[in-house]
Scaffold this motif. Structure first.
Motif, PDB file in Angstrom:
ATOM      1  N   HIS A   1       0.794  -1.233   0.000  1.00 20.17           N
ATOM      2  CA  HIS A   1       0.000   0.000   0.000  1.00 20.17           C
ATOM      3  C   HIS A   1       0.828   1.285   0.000  1.00 20.17           C
ATOM      4  O   HIS A   1       0.369   2.300  -0.541  1.00 20.17           O
ATOM      5  CB  HIS A   1      -0.988  -0.004   1.177  1.00 20.17           C
ATOM      6  N   PRO A   2       2.044   1.298   0.560  1.00 18.47           N
ATOM      7  CA  PRO A   2       2.789   2.570   0.506  1.00 18.47           C
ATOM      8  C   PRO A   2       3.171   2.989  -0.910  1.00 18.47           C
ATOM      9  O   PRO A   2       3.492   4.151  -1.146  1.00 18.47           O
ATOM     10  CB  PRO A   2       4.045   2.275   1.344  1.00 18.47           C
ATOM     11  N   TYR A   3       3.151   2.033  -1.859  1.00 13.59           N
ATOM     12  CA  TYR A   3       3.605   2.333  -3.215  1.00 13.59           C
ATOM     13  C   TYR A   3       2.465   2.448  -4.219  1.00 13.59           C
ATOM     14  O   TYR A   3       2.708   2.680  -5.406  1.00 13.59           O
ATOM     15  CB  TYR A   3       4.563   1.232  -3.700  1.00 13.59           C
TER      16      TYR A   3
ATOM     17  N   SER B   1       0.025   4.741  -4.547  1.00 16.63           N
ATOM     18  CA  SER B   1      -0.020   6.156  -4.964  1.00 16.63           C
ATOM     19  C   SER B   1      -1.129   6.407  -5.994  1.00 16.63           C
ATOM     20  O   SER B   1      -2.304   6.305  -5.691  1.00 16.63           O
ATOM     21  CB  SER B   1       1.348   6.610  -5.496  1.00 16.63           C
TER      22      SER B   1
ATOM     23  N   TRP C   1      -4.478   3.949  -7.100  1.00 10.53           N
ATOM     24  CA  TRP C   1      -5.628   3.617  -6.272  1.00 10.53           C
ATOM     25  C   TRP C   1      -6.927   3.629  -7.080  1.00 10.53           C
ATOM     26  O   TRP C   1      -7.883   2.928  -6.761  1.00 10.53           O
ATOM     27  CB  TRP C   1      -5.750   4.602  -5.109  1.00 10.53           C
TER      28      TRP C   1
ATOM     29  N   SER D   1      -6.991   2.401   6.616  1.00 10.19           N
ATOM     30  CA  SER D   1      -6.399   3.688   6.241  1.00 10.19           C
ATOM     31  C   SER D   1      -5.580   4.314   7.364  1.00 10.19           C
ATOM     32  O   SER D   1      -4.823   5.257   7.130  1.00 10.19           O
ATOM     33  CB  SER D   1      -7.495   4.659   5.795  1.00 10.19           C
TER      34      SER D   1
ATOM     35  N   PHE E   1      -1.777   4.557   6.892  1.00 11.40           N
ATOM     36  CA  PHE E   1      -1.251   5.375   5.798  1.00 11.40           C
ATOM     37  C   PHE E   1      -0.508   6.593   6.346  1.00 11.40           C
ATOM     38  O   PHE E   1      -0.863   7.132   7.396  1.00 11.40           O
ATOM     39  CB  PHE E   1      -2.382   5.868   4.888  1.00 11.40           C
ATOM     40  N   THR E   2       0.475   7.026   5.602  1.00 14.99           N
ATOM     41  CA  THR E   2       1.093   8.317   5.882  1.00 14.99           C
ATOM     42  C   THR E   2       0.154   9.408   5.367  1.00 14.99           C
ATOM     43  O   THR E   2      -0.752   9.121   4.567  1.00 14.99           O
ATOM     44  CB  THR E   2       2.454   8.441   5.180  1.00 14.99           C
TER      45      THR E   2
ATOM     46  N   ASN F   1       0.563  11.689   3.141  1.00 12.11           N
ATOM     47  CA  ASN F   1       0.603  11.776   1.680  1.00 12.11           C
ATOM     48  C   ASN F   1      -0.133  10.607   1.031  1.00 12.11           C
ATOM     49  O   ASN F   1      -0.865  10.780   0.048  1.00 12.11           O
ATOM     50  CB  ASN F   1       2.056  11.798   1.205  1.00 12.11           C
ATOM     51  N   GLU F   2       0.043   9.400   1.573  1.00 10.07           N
ATOM     52  CA  GLU F   2      -0.650   8.225   1.036  1.00 10.07           C
ATOM     53  C   GLU F   2      -2.156   8.379   1.194  1.00 10.07           C
ATOM     54  O   GLU F   2      -2.932   8.035   0.288  1.00 10.07           O
ATOM     55  CB  GLU F   2      -0.182   6.961   1.764  1.00 10.07           C
TER      56      GLU F   2
ATOM     57  N   GLN G   1      -3.546  10.799  -1.406  1.00 10.38           N
ATOM     58  CA  GLN G   1      -3.638  10.187  -2.734  1.00 10.38           C
ATOM     59  C   GLN G   1      -4.835   9.239  -2.827  1.00 10.38           C
ATOM     60  O   GLN G   1      -5.529   9.191  -3.848  1.00 10.38           O
ATOM     61  CB  GLN G   1      -2.341   9.441  -3.052  1.00 10.38           C
TER      62      GLN G   1
END
Length: 448
Positions: free
Chosen positions: A308-310, A312, A315, A357, A360-361, A363-364, A367
Motif C-alpha cells: 500500500h505505501p507504493y 499512490s 488507487w 487507512s 497510511f502516511t 501523503n498516502e 492520494q
C-alpha cells in the motif's frame, strides 16, 4: 551432465548451448503460430468444465454397465485429437523444455543463468511464447487440462522442488530400445505446455530469491513476457483450479519484483483488477461471480495490503473495481461453498477500509482520498444509484420482506464483517461445524 558439473566454469559455452535449446522451443512455437487454427478464441470456463465433467461421468457410467470386464478411463474427443505441432518438432521441444526446467531448478545452473539478464530474458520469452501460443485453441487447451488432471493429488499444491521426469525420460529409465521413436511417441502437448508454464513461474521464484535481490535489468527483461502468459492463463483457463492457482502464484511473485515501479505496478494491478470481475468497466450489475473471480480479488487485496505505501496514483483502478463489485450479489449461484466463504471475506473488506487507512502516511491518505473522489464522481452516473427523479440516492441492499438481518440486533455490514473474519481467521469449532457447506438457499441475499 556438463551443466550439472560442479567444476563447470565456461559460462560462455554454457550460454551458447542454452541458446540452442531455446531455439528448439522457438521452432515449435513458430510451427504452431503458422497453423491457421492455432487461435480459435476458446475459453476453458467454469461452465465448460462442469459440463465436461458431467459428460465424462455419464460416459464412465455407461462404460461400466456395458464393459464391466474391460474398463478404461474415458477421454474427450479433443484430448485425443492430434496436436497442431508436428510430432517430431513437438518431441524435440518437449526434451528442450525438460532441459530448461531442470536447468532452472538446479541450484548451480540456475545461478549461472541468473547472472546474465539478457539470457534470463531469452529463456522467459521463449517459455512464455510457447506456453501462450500452444494453449490458444480448444484441442491444445483440452489436452493441457487433461494432463493437469492426470497428475493427481491436490491440484492447488505448489510445484515440487525437483522436476518431474517427462514421459520420454521415464521411457529411457525403463530401458527403451529406440531413442528417437521413444521421444516422438511419448511426447504430449499438455505435458510440454505445463512444463513451459511451470518454468516461467520457477524463473520468477529464482529472481525473487531473498539471498540475492533482483536486479532492475532482470526485472525489465522478464516482466512483460511473464505478465502476458500469466494473464493469458487467468483469462482462458478460469475453469481449472490448478492453472488459476499457478497463474496467481506468478502474479504474487511479479508483485514482489515490480513494486515500487510506477509503470510495471500499474500494468500488474490493471491486469488483475480487470480479470477480477465478469464484466469490468461495463457496470453490468446482473453479472455473476465465479470461483476464479473471488481468488483474483483476494490476490488483489493481498497485494494492496502488502504494498500500500507504493500504490499512490494507482488507487483509482482498485477503487473502481471495488465500486463495481459493490453492486454484485455476494451469493452468486456460480460459487462453490469454499468460494462463497471467501466471497464473504471479500465483503468484509468494505467494513475494514477505515481501519486500514490508519496505517497510511498523510501523503498516502491524500492520494487515496483523491482517487476516491474521482471514483465517486464516476459512480454517481451509474443507474443503480439513481432514483426515479434522477437524483442520487442510497440503494438499500436488504431484500424486501427479509427481516432476518435484524433478528439478532446486528446490521448487515456487521453480520458480513463477522462472517468475513470467520472465513479468514476461522471461528470456534461449534461455529465452524454449523456454518460448513451452507446450502445455496441459506446464503445471504445481499450485495457487496
Amino acid at each position: 551432465a556438463k551443466c550439472g558439473d560442479s567444476n563447470f566454469q565456461e559460462f560462455e559455452e554454457f550460454h551458447d548451448v542454452l541458446k540452442e535449446v531455446i531455439n528448439i522451443v522457438a521452432m515449435a512455437t513458430e510451427s504452431c503460430r503458422r497453423h491457421p487454427d492455432f487461435e480459435d478464441g476458446f475459453v476453458y470456463s467454469q461452465e465448460f468444465a462442469s459440463s465436461d465433467a458431467t459428460a465424462m461421468s455419464t460416459t464412465r457410467s455407461s462404460m461400466t454397465q456395458s464393459q464391466p470386464q474391460n474398463q478404461q478411463e474415458p477421454q474427450s474427443q479433443q484430448s485425443n485429437a492430434k496436436p497442431l505441432i508436428p510430432s517430431a518438432t513437438l518431441g524435440k521441444a518437449s526434451l528442450a523444455l525438460d532441459v530448461l526446467y531442470r536447468v532452472l531448478t538446479n541450484g548451480k545452473t540456475s545461478i549461472v543463468v541468473m547472472r546474465d539478464p539478457a539470457i534470463v530474458g531469452l529463456v522467459v520469452e521463449a517459455l512464455s511464447d510457447f506456453a501462450t501460443l500452444a494453449a490458444s485453441c480448444e484441442v491444445h487447451m483440452t489436452q493441457l487440462v487433461e494432463f493437469v488432471k492426470s497428475r493427481g493429488g491436490d491440484e492447488g499444491q505448489e510445484q515440487q522442488q525437483q522436476p518431474l521426469p517427462t514421459s520420454f525420460i521415464r521411457k529411457l529409465e525403463q530401458g527403451a530400445d529406440n531413442y528417437w521413436e521413444s521421444l516422438v511417441e511419448s511426447s504430449t502437448l499438455g505435458e510440454a505446455v505445463w512444463t513451459s508454464l511451470s518454468s516461467v513461474v520457477r524463473t520468477l521464484q529464482n529472481v525473487c530469491s531473498p539471498s540475492k535481490p533482483a536486479k532492475k535489468a532482470q526485472v525489465l527483461e522478464i516482466f512483460a513476457p511473464s505478465l502476458a502468459v500469466l494473464q493469458h492463463y487467468l483469462k482462458r483457463f478460469s475453469g481449472n483450479h490448478a492453472l488459476v492457482h499457478l497463474a496467481l502464484e506468478g502474479y504474487n511473485l511479479l508483485a514482489q519484483l515490480c513494486f515500487p515501479s510506477v509503470d510495471m505496478q500499474r500494468a500488474l494491478l490493471t491486469s488483475l483488477c480487470k480479470l477480477s470481475l465478469p464484466a469490468w468497466g461495463k457496470r453490468d450489475h446482473s453479472a455473476l461471480l465465479e470461483d476464479h473471480h473471488v481468488e483474483i480479488l483476494l490476490c488483489v487485496m493481498r497485494i494492496i495490503h502488502t504494498y500500500h505505501p507504493y500504490i499512490s496514483n494507482d488507487w483509482e483502478v482498485v477503487l473502481l473495481t471495488l465500486e463495481e463489485l459493490s453492486a454484485l450479489a455476494v451469493a452468486s449461484p456460480m460459487l462453490s461453498d469454499e468460494a462463497y466463504h471467501s466471497a464473504l471475506a471479500v465483503a468484509s473488506i468494505y467494513g475494514r477500509a477505515a481501519a486500514f487507512s490508519t496505517c497510511f502516511t498523510p501523503n498516502e491518505l491524500i492520494q487515496m482520498v483523491q482517487a476516491l473522489c474521482r471514483t465517486i464522481a464516476t459512480s454517481l452516473d451509474d443507474p443503480i444509484f439513481l432514483s426515479d427523479t434522477g437524483k442520487s440516492t442510497r440503494v438499500s441492499l436488504e431484500p424486501a420482506g427479509d427481516a432476518s438481518s435484524k433478528a439478532e440486533g446486528m446490521s448487515i455490514s456487521e453480520r458480513l464483517m463477522k462472517a468475513g473474519v470467520s472465513a479468514i481467521y476461522g471461528g470456534s469449532s461449534a461455529e465452524s461445524s454449523s456454518k460448513a457447506s451452507p446450502a445455496p438457499s441459506n446464503r445471504t441475499r445481499n450485495r457487496y
